[in-house]
Enzyme design. Structure first.
Site, PDB file in Angstrom:
ATOM      1  N   LYS A 111       5.310  -2.170   8.093  1.00 45.41           N
ATOM      2  CA  LYS A 111       6.362  -1.393   7.444  1.00 45.41           C
ATOM      3  C   LYS A 111       7.642  -2.213   7.483  1.00 45.41           C
ATOM      4  O   LYS A 111       8.061  -2.683   8.555  1.00 45.41           O
ATOM      5  CB  LYS A 111       6.541  -0.061   8.165  1.00 45.41           C
ATOM      6  N   ILE A 136       0.811  -1.222   0.000  1.00 39.71           N
ATOM      7  CA  ILE A 136       0.000   0.000   0.000  1.00 39.71           C
ATOM      8  C   ILE A 136       0.846   1.275   0.000  1.00 39.71           C
ATOM      9  O   ILE A 136       0.310   2.371  -0.023  1.00 39.71           O
ATOM     10  CB  ILE A 136      -0.972   0.031   1.199  1.00 39.71           C
ATOM     11  N   GLY A 137       2.156   1.147   0.013  1.00 39.17           N
ATOM     12  CA  GLY A 137       2.984   2.352  -0.004  1.00 39.17           C
ATOM     13  C   GLY A 137       4.459   2.025  -0.049  1.00 39.17           C
ATOM     14  O   GLY A 137       4.884   0.908   0.244  1.00 39.17           O
ATOM     15  N   ASP A 158       9.152  16.672   9.412  1.00 38.33           N
ATOM     16  CA  ASP A 158       8.759  16.363   8.034  1.00 38.33           C
ATOM     17  C   ASP A 158       7.248  16.495   7.883  1.00 38.33           C
ATOM     18  O   ASP A 158       6.557  15.570   7.446  1.00 38.33           O
ATOM     19  CB  ASP A 158       9.212  14.962   7.643  1.00 38.33           C
ATOM     20  N   PHE A 198      12.533   5.006   3.144  1.00 41.90           N
ATOM     21  CA  PHE A 198      13.028   4.173   4.226  1.00 41.90           C
ATOM     22  C   PHE A 198      12.321   2.831   4.329  1.00 41.90           C
ATOM     23  O   PHE A 198      12.423   2.158   5.345  1.00 41.90           O
ATOM     24  CB  PHE A 198      12.911   4.930   5.560  1.00 41.90           C
TER      25      PHE A 198
END
Length: 378
Positions: A56, A35-36, A144, A40
């Site tokens: 992740k 999904i992404g 960020d 990193f």
């Protein structure tokens, strides 16, 4: 980190190109789809015991400690509007972070809607300020702030905004003494140049003011759909940063927020004037956005440009369910109070009986004393 992470939508990503699809981490979390992806690591949707999570993944061959640092900070910050961490660990050649699965990012939504309404931007902005206030009070700055890193909740949490991606976050002061780290210059930019503060682009150590100035640019971006320093023709990253800095210094807050309510200009102006160690007035910034909503005739109802009838139905079902739970709890408390009151009444009645018995015994004793006294006199 340029990413679309945690969109929550199904991906057509081909398993032939990603060996992690179908893999099970920690004997629990089965990878469903990607999904992404960012600088990193990659983000996947996983499933365990009927519940979906975001996973992740970072290859340890490129290990820089980013994912472990992110997991540590998120676990430390755990609270409202911060995704909860389920677990972090190592699996083969991967570092793996399992966390709460969330919805689409504001960048994804903006790609669909081009730009947001004043109402939607104000409600989002209010939540964003609150999130930054929370993490700043925990001695952390994000470094960020951008639309990619703000995502909406899913299902019953679809009204709420969350902040992601703490890989670049850091402590800006001691949690014991509250002493802020020294202000230094000549630092490389940390974050995304498009939304970075002027001081960050100039190479200064970042603090709370820089997160908030970045947020000011994000709000303008959400309203307009673009910023004046996008699309610059440059050959190198250094040249890009230099031109963006020049543009940000040349353009005034008034010009940048032209055609929009003055509160957005005031928001950006305030954040740009903050000193390195200043404690921002978060409540004042939130009140500006609340005042704007009132002046525009809106109410703070968490209904956004993209909110559907299904979203509202889920929210209402959740509210009704919570009300039922509360009502059941109230009924149980009432029953408990009745039991306690009945016990108290029984105890009091018992005490009254005992008092009556004591009176009888006292009367008998007095009569006996009288008889004994008479006998002595005879």
């Amino acid at each position: 980190m340029e990413n679309k992470e945690q969109k929550g939508s199904e991906s057509d990503y081909n398993i032939a190109f990603d060996p992690l699809i179908g893999k099970v981490f920690f004997l629990k979390y089965k990878i469903i789809n990607k999904i992404g992806e960012g600088a990193f690591g990659k983000v996947y949707k996983s499933e365990y015991n009927g519940t979906n999570f975001a996973v992740k993944v970072e290859e340890r061959t490129n290990y820089e400690g980013i994912l472990e640092k992110e997991a540590t900070i998120m676990n430390y910050l755990k609270g409202p509007n911060i995704p909860f961490v389920k677990t972090f660990g190592y699996s083969g050649k991967y570092n793996v972070l399992v966390m709460q699965l969330l919805g689409r990012s504001l960048e994804d939504l903006l790609n669909e809607y081009t730009k947001f309404s004043i109402k939607t931007t104000s409600i989002l902005g209010y939540q964003m300020v609150g999130i930054l206030q929370y993490i700043h009070e925990k001695h952390i700055i994000h470094r960020d702030i951008k639309p990619d890193n703000f995502v909406m909740g899913i299902e019953e949490l679809n009204a709420y905004l969350y902040l992601l991606d703490f890989g670049l976050a850091k402590k800006y002061r001691s949690s014991k003494t509250l002493e802020q780290i020294p202000l230094v210059n000549n630092k490389k930019l940390t974050g995304t140049a498009r939304y970075a503060s002027i001081h960050a682009l100039e190479g200064y150590e970042q603090s709370r003011r820089d997160d908030l100035e970045s947020l000011g640019y994000v709000l303008i971006y959400l309203l307009k759909g673009s910023l004046p320093w996008q699309g610059l023709r440059v050959k190198t990253k250094e040249e890009k940063y230099k031109k963006i800095l020049e543009k940000k210094k040349d353009i005034s807050s008034e010009e940048l927020s032209k055609d929009f309510p003055q509160q957005f200009c005031e928001f950006l102006d305030y954040t740009k004037k903050l000193e390195y160690k200043d404690a921002p007035d978060y409540d004042m910034l939130k009140n500006k956005l609340l005042t704007l909503l009132k002046e525009q005739g809106y109410i703070f109802d968490n209904i956004y440009d993209w909110t559907s009838d299904d979203d509202l139905k889920v929210r209402n079902n959740t509210i009704n369910r919570d009300n039922e739970v509360n009502e059941n709890q109230d009924n149980k408390m009432a029953e408990l109070n009745d039991i306690i009151n009945n016990k108290d009444n029984n105890i009091n009645e018992g005490n009254n009986i005992n008092v009556g018995n004591n009176n009888i015994e006292t009367q008998r004793k007095n009569e006996t004393d009288k008889v004994e006294s008479s006998c002595c006199l005879m």
